[in-house]
Design an enzyme around this catalytic site. Structure first.
Site, PDB file in Angstrom:
ATOM      1  N   LYS A 264       2.629  -6.822  -8.305  1.00  0.00           N
ATOM      2  CA  LYS A 264       3.104  -5.799  -7.376  1.00  0.00           C
ATOM      3  C   LYS A 264       1.938  -4.965  -6.819  1.00  0.00           C
ATOM      4  O   LYS A 264       2.035  -4.408  -5.729  1.00  0.00           O
ATOM      5  CB  LYS A 264       4.102  -4.861  -8.058  1.00  0.00           C
ATOM      6  CG  LYS A 264       5.292  -5.527  -8.746  1.00  0.00           C
ATOM      7  CD  LYS A 264       6.317  -6.034  -7.768  1.00  0.00           C
ATOM      8  CE  LYS A 264       7.636  -6.421  -8.420  1.00  0.00           C
ATOM      9  NZ  LYS A 264       7.559  -7.509  -9.411  1.00  0.00           N
TER      10      LYS A 264
HETATM   11  C1  LIG Z   1       8.381  -8.540  -9.534  1.00  0.00           C
HETATM   12  C2  LIG Z   1       7.901  -9.612 -10.423  1.00  0.00           C
HETATM   13  C3  LIG Z   1       8.331 -10.944 -10.265  1.00  0.00           C
HETATM   14  C4  LIG Z   1       9.336 -11.339  -9.222  1.00  0.00           C
HETATM   15  O1  LIG Z   1       8.850 -11.222  -7.912  1.00  0.00           O
HETATM   16  P1  LIG Z   1       9.853 -11.125  -6.681  1.00  0.00           P
HETATM   17  O2  LIG Z   1       9.021 -10.809  -5.515  1.00  0.00           O
HETATM   18  O3  LIG Z   1      10.823 -10.010  -7.014  1.00  0.00           O
HETATM   19  O4  LIG Z   1      10.552 -12.427  -6.582  1.00  0.00           O
HETATM   20  C5  LIG Z   1       7.797 -11.901 -11.111  1.00  0.00           C
HETATM   21  N1  LIG Z   1       6.925 -11.572 -12.083  1.00  0.00           N
HETATM   22  C6  LIG Z   1       6.511 -10.310 -12.277  1.00  0.00           C
HETATM   23  C7  LIG Z   1       5.578 -10.015 -13.384  1.00  0.00           C
HETATM   24  C8  LIG Z   1       6.969  -9.291 -11.450  1.00  0.00           C
HETATM   25  O5  LIG Z   1       6.548  -8.045 -11.656  1.00  0.00           O
END
Ligand SMILES: *Cc1c(COP(=O)(O)O)cnc(C)c1O
Length: 495
Positions: A111
Site C-alpha cells: 500500500k
Molecule cells: C491490500 C493488500 C492486498 C490486496 O490488494 P488489493 O489491491 O486490495 O487487491 C494483498 N496483500 C497485502 C499485504 C495487502 O496489504
C-alpha cells in the site's frame, strides 16, 4: 484527459478533480475516458530511468493536469522514504520466476507504493482546483491501508485523516502500528465486526448528505484514501511497467515477449492497476488473480457470477479477507464497453442481493487476460515453507498465497511464460504465521516471533518495524458500526 464515472459517463472531470473527490457523486468510481498508450520508444526510455522517473513518466500519461516535473518531485519525495536502494526490487527466485517486492516503504506493505504518493497528488489537486476547504480523509482498512495512509498523510497541511479498522480482522502488528500512530491530524478507531462492516459503514458516510452538510459547516470536505481513489490506483500502474523494464534490462526477455503476473488480491486494486498497464501496451499473457479461502474472485473469474453470500473466513492473509472487491467495478465498466447503466445496475444488485452475473461474452473477454485460483490455509503454510527450503527466499502469507496459486496454475495449464509473483508484504508483518510455517513452532507474541524468525532465517528486520514495541499507544477506541458517523463528527468537534 477526461475522467468519467463508472455509473454515469456523462459526468466528467479532470484528473485533479477525480483525485480531490475520490468517489463520483453518483457513487461510481472515476476512470480515465481513454487509456494512453506506450510506444516501443517509450519503453526504451523507461528502461534507462530510475524508478522515480519511471513512475513520474507513467503518471504523467494519466494525470495530464500535473506536469512531469511536478510528478517527479512527488515520486522522489514518496519513494525517497523507502529503505534500500530500489523501492521495488525484482528478485529472481527460480528459472523464469521472479518476485516483485512492493514492501520496502514506511509500513512494509505494498500500500505504501500508492499511499506515499496520494497525499502529494491530493494537495496538488486541491491547489489546482482552487479548493479552500479542508479535506477529511476517511479510510476503512483491512490492516495495511490504514497504517500506510496514516503515515502518508500525517501532518499534511489542510488534511485530516480518520482510519477505521475491524476489531477482529487485523494482525497484532498491524493493530499496534496504527494505535501508536504519530501526528496531529490523525484519529484511529476500531469497529466491532469484519472489514466489510467497516467498509460499508464508511461508504454510508460518503453517501450521507446530512453529515456532509455538517462537515461543510466546519469547512471540511470528505475524500477517500481507499483503493477506489484514482490517485491510489494510478501510482500502482508504474510498477508493472517497471518490472517489465527490469526484465528487459536483465536480458531475461526481449521487447514484446509476454509475461505473467500473479497478484494476491482482495479489493482488486493492485491487479487492476496491472490491467491498465496492459491496456497501455504492456505485453502480458495472463494476470492470475490469487485469493485465499475467501475466494469470491476466483468463483467470479471462473463462472461469471459474483456472489458475496457466503461464509466469511478469517485467514492468515487478512489483507485479502474481503467479500466485496470494490475495484472490480472498474473492470466491469471497461469490459462492458463503458456501459454505465449496466454497471450501475450490477452494483445495485450487488448491494441489494449480494450478487450479479455478467454475460458469457464478457466472461470470455475477461478470461482472455485473467486466470484465477485460490489457496487454502494449509497450502499457504506449505508455500512459505517449501520456498524457504528451496532457495532461502522467505515470503509473507499473502505472497505465499500468490506463489501457491501460481504453482497450481502453471501445473494445470503448463504455461511456461516468465512469471512475476507480486509480493505485497514483508514476512515480518506476519511473523507468527511465517515462523510457524517454517519451524512448526507457534509463537503468538509478534515481537518474540520476530526475533525467532530473524534467528531462523537471517532475513533482515525492516527498519520501520524495529522499535515498535516501545511506542506509546495513542488510540484505543472500539465502537459499534452504527456509531461511525458520530465518531467522525466528534473528532471534528475536538479539533
Ligand atoms: C491490500 C493488500 C492486498 C490486496 O490488494 P488489493 O489491491 O486490495 O487487491 C494483498 N496483500 C497485502 C499485504 C495487502 O496489504
Amino acid at each position: 484527459m477526461k475522467y468519467i464515472s463508472t455509473r454515469n459517463k456523462n459526468y466528467s472531470c479532470t484528473a485533479a478533480e477525480a483525485i480531490r473527490d475520490g468517489l463520483a457523486n453518483d457513487g461510481g468510481l472515476f476512470v480515465p475516458e481513454t487509456i494512453p498508450s506506450l510506444s516501443k520508444a517509450d519503453f526504451e526510455k523507461l528502461c534507462e530511468m530510475s524508478y522515480e522517473e519511471r513512475a513520474a513518466f507513467v503518471l504523467s500519461k494519466f494525470l495530464d493536469d500535473y506536469s512531469y516535473d511536478e510528478l517527479l518531485g512527488y515520486t522522489k519525495n514518496a519513494y525517497g522514504r523507502f529503505y534500500g536502494e530500489d523501492p521495488c526490487p525484482l528478485v529472481n527466485v527460480d528459472e523464469n520466476l521472479y518476485v516483485l517486492e512492493l514492501w520496502h516503504g514506511p509500513t512494509c506493505a505494498f500500500k505504501d507504493m500508492a499511499l506515499t504518493m496520494l497525499p502529494h497528488l491530493l494537495v496538488g489537486a486541491r491547489k489546482k482546483t482552487g479548493e479552500t476547504s479542508k479535506t477529511l480523509i476517511l479510510v476503512a482498512t483491512s490492516g495495511d491501508t490504514g497504517k500506510a495512509a496514516l503515515e502518508g498523510f500525517r501532518d499534511v497541511e489542510g488534511v485530516d485523516i480518520i482510519v477505521f479498522y475491524p476489531s477482529q480482522g487485523v494482525s497484532d502488528m498491524q493493530k499496534l502500528q496504527m494505535r501508536t500512530q504519530q501526528g496531529n491530524n490523525v484519529y484511529v478507531c476500531a469497529i466491532e465486526g469484519n472489514f466489510d462492516d467497516a467498509q460499508s459503514a464508511v461508504k454510508t458516510i460518503f453517501n450521507d448528505d446530512e453529515i456532509k452538510a455538517k462537515l461543510l459547516k466546519k469547512n471540511y470536505k470528505l475524500s477517500s484514501a481507499n483503493s477506489i481513489n484514482w490517485g491510489r490506483l494510478a501510482p500502482q500502474i508504474a510498477y508493472y511497467i517497471s518490472a517489465y523494464c527490469d526484465l528487459l534490462n536483465f536480458e531475461e526477455i526481449e521487447f514484446g515477449d509476454k509475461v505473467n503476473f500473479c497478484v494476491p488480491s482482495g479489493n482488486f486494486g493492485n491487479i487492476l492497476a496491472g490491467y491498465y498497464a496492459y491496456k497501455m501496451g504492456l505485453p502480458v499473457n495472463k494476470f492470475i488473480c490469487a485469493s485465499n479461502s475467501n475466494k469470491v474472485l476466483t468463483d467470479f473469474f471462473k463462472s461469471g457470477t459474483y456472489d458475496r453470500n457466503r461464509e466469511f473466513y478469517k485467514t492468515m492473509s487478512p489483507s485479502m479477507d474481503i467479500l466485496i472487491s470494490s475495484n472490480l467495478e472498474r473492470l466491469l465498466f471497461d469490459i462492458s464497453n463503458h456501459n454505465d447503466v449496466l454497471t450501475k445496475e450490477r452494483m445495485e444488485k450487488l448491494k441489494k442481493e449480494g450478487k450479479y452475473t455478467i454475460s458469457k461474452e464478457e466472461l470470455a473477454e475477461i478470461q482472455k487476460i485473467f486466470a484465477a485460483g485460490f489457496t487454502t490455509e494449509e497450502e499457504t503454510k506449505a508455500a512459505i515453507f517449501s520456498e524457504n527450503d528451496f532457495d532461502g527466499y522467505v515470503m509473507d502469507t499473502h505472497t505465499a498465497v500468490a506463489m501457491s496459486t501460481y504453482d497450481a496454475y502453471a501445473q494445470e495449464t503448463e504455461d511456461e511464460t516468465p512469471a512475476v509473483i507480486v509480493s505485497t508484504a514483508s514476512a515480518y508483518k506476519f511473523p507468527s504465521d511465517v515462523l510457524e510455517a517454517i519451524t512448526g513452532e507457534r509463537e503468538n507474541d509478534a515481537f518474540k516471533a520476530t526475533e525467532k524468525l530473524n534467528e531462523e532465517t537471517a532475513l533482515e528486520i525492516p527498519e520501520p518495524l524495529k522499535g515498535l514495541k516501545d511506542r506509546e499507544v495513542r488510540f484505543s477506541d472500539v465502537i459499534n458500526k452504527a456509531d461511525v458517523a458520530k465518531a467522525v463528527l466528534d473528532y471534528i468537534d475536538r479539533k
